[in-house]
Design a protein around this motif. Structure first.
Motif, PDB file in Angstrom:
ATOM      1  N   HIS A  51       3.362   5.852  -2.803  1.00  0.00           N
ATOM      2  CA  HIS A  51       4.739   6.422  -2.160  1.00  0.00           C
ATOM      3  C   HIS A  51       5.321   6.616  -3.870  1.00  0.00           C
ATOM      4  O   HIS A  51       5.413   8.037  -4.580  1.00  0.00           O
ATOM      5  N   LEU A  56       7.070   9.364   3.123  1.00  0.00           N
ATOM      6  CA  LEU A  56       7.295   7.637   2.598  1.00  0.00           C
ATOM      7  C   LEU A  56       8.352   7.783   2.184  1.00  0.00           C
ATOM      8  O   LEU A  56       8.853   6.507   2.434  1.00  0.00           O
ATOM      9  N   THR A  57       9.575   8.205   1.953  1.00  0.00           N
ATOM     10  CA  THR A  57      10.145   7.965   1.177  1.00  0.00           C
ATOM     11  C   THR A  57      11.309   7.970   1.972  1.00  0.00           C
ATOM     12  O   THR A  57      12.231   6.462   2.077  1.00  0.00           O
ATOM     13  N   CYS A  97       4.896  12.274   0.140  1.00  0.00           N
ATOM     14  CA  CYS A  97       6.287  11.438  -0.447  1.00  0.00           C
ATOM     15  C   CYS A  97       7.657  12.072  -0.091  1.00  0.00           C
ATOM     16  O   CYS A  97       8.203  10.387   0.196  1.00  0.00           O
ATOM     17  N   LEU A 138      -2.596   5.219   7.926  1.00  0.00           N
ATOM     18  CA  LEU A 138      -3.144   5.897   5.500  1.00  0.00           C
ATOM     19  C   LEU A 138      -2.622   4.289   4.772  1.00  0.00           C
ATOM     20  O   LEU A 138      -3.322   3.892   4.145  1.00  0.00           O
ATOM     21  N   ALA A 139      -1.672   2.816   5.218  1.00  0.00           N
ATOM     22  CA  ALA A 139      -1.720   1.515   4.510  1.00  0.00           C
ATOM     23  C   ALA A 139      -3.054   1.355   5.006  1.00  0.00           C
ATOM     24  O   ALA A 139      -3.761   0.644   3.966  1.00  0.00           O
ATOM     25  N   LEU A 199      10.363   3.893   3.600  1.00  0.00           N
ATOM     26  CA  LEU A 199      10.296   2.519   2.800  1.00  0.00           C
ATOM     27  C   LEU A 199      11.930   2.889   2.441  1.00  0.00           C
ATOM     28  O   LEU A 199      11.912   1.603   2.367  1.00  0.00           O
ATOM     29  N   MET A 218      -8.388  11.473   3.456  1.00  0.00           N
ATOM     30  CA  MET A 218      -7.151  12.178   4.411  1.00  0.00           C
ATOM     31  C   MET A 218      -8.011  13.234   4.473  1.00  0.00           C
ATOM     32  O   MET A 218      -7.613  14.084   5.462  1.00  0.00           O
ATOM     33  N   SER A 233       0.680  -1.314  -0.090  1.00  0.00           N
ATOM     34  CA  SER A 233       0.353   0.047  -0.231  1.00  0.00           C
ATOM     35  C   SER A 233       0.632   1.326   0.388  1.00  0.00           C
ATOM     36  O   SER A 233       0.640   2.239  -0.739  1.00  0.00           O
ATOM     37  N   LEU A 234       1.671   1.263   0.830  1.00  0.00           N
ATOM     38  CA  LEU A 234       2.193   2.189   1.041  1.00  0.00           C
ATOM     39  C   LEU A 234       3.248   2.358  -0.232  1.00  0.00           C
ATOM     40  O   LEU A 234       3.856   3.714  -0.709  1.00  0.00           O
ATOM     41  N   LEU A 280       1.692   6.999   9.042  1.00  0.00           N
ATOM     42  CA  LEU A 280       1.957   5.890   7.872  1.00  0.00           C
ATOM     43  C   LEU A 280       1.121   4.517   8.202  1.00  0.00           C
ATOM     44  O   LEU A 280       0.933   3.909   7.528  1.00  0.00           O
ATOM     45  N   ILE A 286      -5.345   2.493   2.606  1.00  0.00           N
ATOM     46  CA  ILE A 286      -5.339   2.328   1.424  1.00  0.00           C
ATOM     47  C   ILE A 286      -5.404   0.729   1.207  1.00  0.00           C
ATOM     48  O   ILE A 286      -6.575   0.148   0.252  1.00  0.00           O
TER      49      ILE A 286
END
Lengths: 114, 114
Positions: free
Chosen positions: A15, B38-39, B35, B103-104, B42, B21, A10-11, B100, B107
């Motif tokens: 992203h 998430l970077t 973004c 958020l996941a 991840l 959101m 998902s993430l 996050l 999603i």
DNA sequence: TGTGGTTGTTTCGGGTCCGTTACAGTCTGG
DNA sequence: CCAGACTGTAACGGACCCGAAACAACCACA
């Protein structure tokens, strides 16, 4: 139909798509603007300012301003409702459809390569 | 592993998550901020301002300001690199991880019910 | 040692967005 | 016909973000 996504998937998907939107040359729309645009294109008309504001849980001026901005970008157009001239009907445009088609492609491609 | 999404499914997924959101009480982050966040979460550390700017294709001040904002929200923290004190290392926080994770979930849940 | 190149940050002017409030146009029921 | 309710929009003040440029701290190599 059901799509199962792990947390990492998902993430990663979010992203990658967000990254594509940021790197894009076009001015990136805010989350609210995209949400409005998608509501207009996914749900059945008519769409009034009031309806959109209620659906998103924001105030009416937020919608008006978002429509101003996206109108300038030709992603959306406005027309007076002739049946009740208080209302403004928000309508789709060719550019808006193309924008969302590209967005869907981006999402779909990144989902495929998860 | 590969996930196939139709155009309508892609857009519906994006719409639903964006809507969640927007309706959320928390101040909604911009696409750029998400973004960056998430970077950081991840990809493997270390994360410097310069690296993030290059990866997103934006200027360094954009990163600095985004880190200011997200730092205030405690989604991210900064620390000087003691090996090379010019660098700033961007680090994860508990709040950021929770954000996050939520958020996941959003999603994943919307993908499941496509 | 010191000079040039590297880091991240700050500043500047201009723009966008926010929520609240106030407003103008339009309908409607008494 | 007109007072009140309802539309969408404009105005206001504050916050944030942008890119470009200037800046300050730091490293590294001659």
């Amino acid at each position: 139909m059901s799509v199962a996504l792990s947390t990492a998937q998902s993430l990663t998907l979010w992203h990658d798509v967000a990254l594509a939107m940021v790197r894009d040359d076009e001015p990136d729309l805010s989350v609210r603007q995209v949400c409005i645009l998608l509501t207009i294109y996914l749900e059945a008309p008519p769409h009034t300012v009031r309806d959109l504001a209620r659906k998103l849980g924001v105030t009416k001026p937020v919608i008006t301003r978002a429509l101003d901005t996206m109108g300038k970008l030709e992603l959306v157009s406005r027309r007076r409702d002739e049946k009740d001239r208080r209302n403004v009907l928000v309508q789709r445009t060719v550019k808006g459809a193309l924008y969302l088609e590209r967005l869907a492609d981006t999402i779909g491609n990144h989902a495929k390569s998860l």
